[in-house]
Each structure stands twice: as structure tokens, then as C-alpha cells.
Design a protein around this motif. Structure first.
Motif, short mmCIF file in Angstrom:
data_model
loop_
_atom_site.label_atom_id
_atom_site.label_comp_id
_atom_site.label_asym_id
_atom_site.label_seq_id
_atom_site.Cartn_x
_atom_site.Cartn_y
_atom_site.Cartn_z
N LEU A 358 -0.15 -6.21 -0.13
CA LEU A 358 -0.87 -4.99 0.23
C LEU A 358 0.09 -3.86 0.60
O LEU A 358 -0.01 -2.75 0.05
CB LEU A 358 -1.86 -5.26 1.35
CG LEU A 358 -2.83 -4.12 1.69
CD1 LEU A 358 -3.67 -3.76 0.47
CD2 LEU A 358 -3.73 -4.52 2.86
N PRO A 359 1.04 -4.09 1.55
CA PRO A 359 1.98 -3.00 1.85
C PRO A 359 2.86 -2.63 0.66
O PRO A 359 3.25 -1.47 0.50
CB PRO A 359 2.81 -3.54 3.02
CG PRO A 359 2.59 -5.00 3.04
CD PRO A 359 1.24 -5.23 2.47
N ALA A 360 3.19 -3.63 -0.19
CA ALA A 360 3.99 -3.33 -1.38
C ALA A 360 3.24 -2.40 -2.32
O ALA A 360 3.80 -1.47 -2.89
CB ALA A 360 4.36 -4.63 -2.10
N THR A 361 1.93 -2.64 -2.47
CA THR A 361 1.11 -1.77 -3.32
C THR A 361 1.03 -0.36 -2.76
O THR A 361 1.16 0.62 -3.49
CB THR A 361 -0.30 -2.37 -3.46
OG1 THR A 361 -0.21 -3.68 -4.03
CG2 THR A 361 -1.17 -1.49 -4.35
N ALA A 362 0.82 -0.28 -1.43
CA ALA A 362 0.74 1.03 -0.79
C ALA A 362 2.06 1.79 -0.93
O ALA A 362 2.08 2.99 -1.24
CB ALA A 362 0.36 0.88 0.68
N LEU A 363 3.18 1.08 -0.69
CA LEU A 363 4.49 1.72 -0.80
C LEU A 363 4.77 2.17 -2.24
O LEU A 363 5.31 3.24 -2.48
CB LEU A 363 5.57 0.74 -0.33
CG LEU A 363 7.01 1.29 -0.26
CD1 LEU A 363 7.07 2.50 0.66
CD2 LEU A 363 7.96 0.20 0.24
N ALA A 364 4.39 1.34 -3.21
CA ALA A 364 4.58 1.69 -4.61
C ALA A 364 3.76 2.93 -4.98
O ALA A 364 4.22 3.80 -5.73
CB ALA A 364 4.20 0.52 -5.50
#
Length: 412
Positions: A358-364
Motif C-alpha cells: 500500500l505505501p509502495a503504491t502511494a509513493l509510486a
């Protein structure tokens, strides 16, 4: 009478203006006109009664008419005790606001008063505008309908009153600091010192030139004078729904002039693209198309939606640098590359850096958004090095006021 055709950049030529420059401290009345032949005689009569006896003046009409207004001005000005000049524009770039900017460039006085040609702005107030500016050392003096002693009585009907109120509230909400001290930013009646006007930075679109001047070239000190908005003497109002849309586009352009504001607007426009994307996906899958090709096609609807909004709201002044199909192709390429880049970026953050999904998607999303914004500005809307837009693609774009259209000049 002298008559010649000059480019707007030549209007300040000393050889052209030598016989027309008024005494120092005089006033130039800039009057933009569009099919106002029925008002000219009365307007010049009232100016003659109100202004020359109190201060020297000249009148510059900047005319975009399709009727005989220029001829009427010339005929009625024969006996005026002040110089009258008509600048008839073959290409009305920038609308009424562009006409005002061109008139400012042609002005030869210390003070410039901008007023309409339909007598809703009383010429008798001109000396008071200049006097207030001199007494208060103001650079800009606004004739306001919204301070004590002022009135919008001449606005016809509840609809126009509501529109005026709404537009005033919207502009003051969007520019609270730049419009501080201006109660009537939608006024078309004001006086400004010529030394306070940086005409080259103005990019008018439509008829609200005071807003343009206040936001892009805010004079150091502002004063106000109350005035009663009069009934139109003759003819019909030029206010239309089209002018309303141009006003909204103008507001958007002014508000997104800074990089941070443009980035915020870029994000909001991008988010709005989800609506046509989802609608297209729903329609295509209902027709039996597999969801993967349906999503690819639906994404193009979102791309087209975003491109149209950014063209008209965010990058209007920069469109002339490239052909429209060049801009569209580059924008679509960047938008679709965003999808291709995001998936491997998420995988990299998850597998190499141990970031949660989830945080990886948001950061991307944040990273690709910033890259997309920078790429759009740099690759789509910045000028090409060593080349200028040519042909039809360049000709179709809006140009700054006075930027290349030729103007027929008639002086009385």
C-alpha cells in the motif's frame, strides 16, 4: 487628419506621436469599442463638458467594430477641443482587455483612464479619479460600485446582478492579497499612472482588464472612488455566456501562474480524468470487451479529457510553441508511460526496499505524478530550441495583445 497603418509596436514612435503628446499631468482616456456607433456622439459631448476645463486630455478609441463606429468617431470628433485617435484592430487579440492594453501603449499622458464607450461609466468622474490619485499618491484609482456612495443601479436584471456578485466574490477569494483594498475588482472604470503599467507582462483574455492589471502588475498604492453604474445609453450589452467562459479561463490562468499552483491544478485535473476513464471502462465491458483492452481504451478517454482541460485552463499561454497534434501526442505518451512505469516502480519498492504494497503504491503514485508534471511542462509546453511554431499550428493559438496584428490609426 492623418491615416496610416502601423504595427502596435510602432505606436510609441516619436515621429508618429510628436503632434499628439499632451502636457505633463494630462490624462489619456482609453475607450475600447465594439459596435458602439449609437453612443459616440453623446460620449464625446459629455467628455467635452466634464474633462478639458479641469485638465488636459486626449481620447484613444481602440475599436474592434464590424459596423461604422470608426467613421462615426471621426465625424463626431471634428469639433472636439482635444485630440481623438482611433485605433481600429483587424485582429481583436485578447478581446476587450487586449484593446485596453493596446490603448495603454498608445497613451501619451501621465495618467490613463480606462472606461467603456456605452456611458455606463460617467465621464464626469474622470477629474475626481485623477484628483484622488494625485492627493493620495496612488498608482491606481478604481471607480467602485461597492463602497459608500456607489451603486450598481445600471446592471440590467437580477441575473446580471447575481453574476456580478458571484464573479466579485470568486475573484476576491482566489486573490485575497493581491486584491486587498480593491472592493470592485470587476470594475471596468479606473485610472492608472502610466509609469505603473508594465504592458508587456499583461496577458488579457476577455473584458476584465482591471483584474489582469492588479494581479500581474499590482500598483504600489490603490485608492477608490464611489460611482453609480449608469444605464446603457444606446445599443445592447456585449456580455454573453461565451465571455463568461473566457472570464473563468482567465481566472484559471492567473491563479495557476506559479509552479506550485500549476502542480496543484495539474493534480486536480488528473484526478478528474478518472470519471471519463471509469465511464468508458463500464461502457466497453458492458459491450462485451475484455477488461484489459477495455481499460487501455478507457484510459485514453481520461487522457483526452485531461489534455483538453490543461490546454484551456493550465497552459493556455504556452500552446503557441507547438502544433496541437504534437502537444497531444507528447501528452498521451507521457500519460501512458505513467502506467508502464508505475508497476515496476512498485515492485522495486516492495522487493528491494521492503516497503509494504500500500505505501509502495502511494509513493509510486506521488513519484510518477511529479515526473509527469515536470515532463508535461518540459516536453509538451516549453518552446522548442532554435525553432518557432510554424504554419497552421502556430496561427491557431492565441497571441498576447498587440502581438503582431496590424492596426489602422486615424487621428483627428
Amino acid at each position: 487628419m492623418s491615416q496610416e497603418s502601423t504595427a502596435p509596436g510602432e505606436l510609441g514612435d516619436p515621429a508618429v506621436r510628436a503632434a499628439e503628446v499632451p502636457e505633463p499631468g494630462a490624462v489619456t482616456l482609453v475607450v475600447p469599442t465594439f459596435n458602439e456607433s449609437g453612443n459616440i456622439r453623446e460620449l464625446l459631448r459629455r467628455i467635452t463638458e466634464s474633462v478639458p476645463s479641469r485638465l488636459p486630455c486626449e481620447v484613444v478609441f481602440v475599436d474592434d467594430s464590424t459596423d461604422d463606429t470608426p467613421d462615426v468617431i471621426f465625424r463626431e470628433a471634428q469639433d472636439c477641443p482635444f485630440p481623438v485617435t482611433v485605433l481600429h484592430r483587424q485582429e481583436p487579440a485578447g478581446g476587450l482587455g487586449g484593446a485596453v492594453v493596446e490603448g495603454m501603449k498608445a497613451a501619451g499622458s501621465d495618467w490613463i483612464v480606462v472606461m467603456d464607450g456605452d456611458l455606463q461609466h460617467p465621464p464626469s468622474l474622470v477629474p475626481e479619479l485623477i484628483g484622488t490619485g494625485e492627493r493620495t499618491n496612488a498608482a491606481l484609482v478604481v471607480a467602485s460600485r461597492y463602497i459608500k456612495g456607489g451603486s450598481r443601479a445600471g446592471l440590467a436584471g437580477g441575473y446580471r446582478i447575481a453574476v456580478s456578485r458571484g464573479a466579485t466574490w470568486l475573484t476576491k477569494s482566489l486573490f485575497p492579497r493581491r486584491l486587498r483594498g480593491i472592493s470592485d475588482p470587476m470594475s471596468g472604470f479606473f485610472a492608472v499612472r502610466r509609469s505603473a503599467v508594465a504592458a508587456e507582462v499583461l496577458q488579457p483574455l476577455g473584458y476584465k482588464i482591471l483584474l489582469e492589471l492588479a494581479v500581474r502588475s499590482r500598483p504600489r498604492r490603490v485608492a477608490e472612488v464611489p460611482f453609480v453604474f449608469q444605464d446603457r445609453f444606446a445599443g445592447e450589452s456585449k456580455s454573453t455566456a461565451r465571455e463568461g467562459f473566457r472570464f473563468l479561463r482567465h481566472l484559471a490562468g492567473l491563479r495557476t501562474a506559479s509552479p506550485i499552483a500549476r502542480m496543484v491544478a495539474f493534480g486536480l485535473i488528473g484526478a478528474s480524468g478518472f470519471v471519463p476513464n471509469l465511464v468508458g471502462l463500464w461502457a466497453l465491458t458492458r459491450l462485451g470487451l475484455h477488461y484489459l483492452p477495455a481499460e487501455i481504451l478507457a484510459n485514453q478517454l481520461g487522457v483526452a479529457w485531461n489534455f483538453l482541460l490543461m490546454e484551456h485552463l493550465l497552459f493556455r499561454e504556452r500552446r503557441r510553441h507547438r502544433h496541437w497534434w504534437d502537444r497531444m501526442g507528447r501528452f498521451a505518451l507521457l500519460a501512458n508511460a505513467d502506467l508502464v512505469l508505475r508497476i515496476p516502480l512498485i515492485a522495486l519498492l516492495v522487493h528491494e526496499f521492503g516497503t509494504g504494497a500500500l505505501p509502495a503504491t502511494a509513493l509510486a503514485l506521488v513519484m510518477t505524478f511529479v515526473l509527469r508534471f515536470v515532463g508535461t511542462e518540459a516536453l509538451v509546453y516549453l518552446p522548442r530550441r532554435g525553432r518557432k511554431a510554424e504554419g497552421r499550428g502556430a496561427a491557431e493559438e492565441p497571441r498576447p495583445a498587440g502581438g503582431g496584428n496590424r492596426t489602422a490609426r486615424r487621428s483627428v
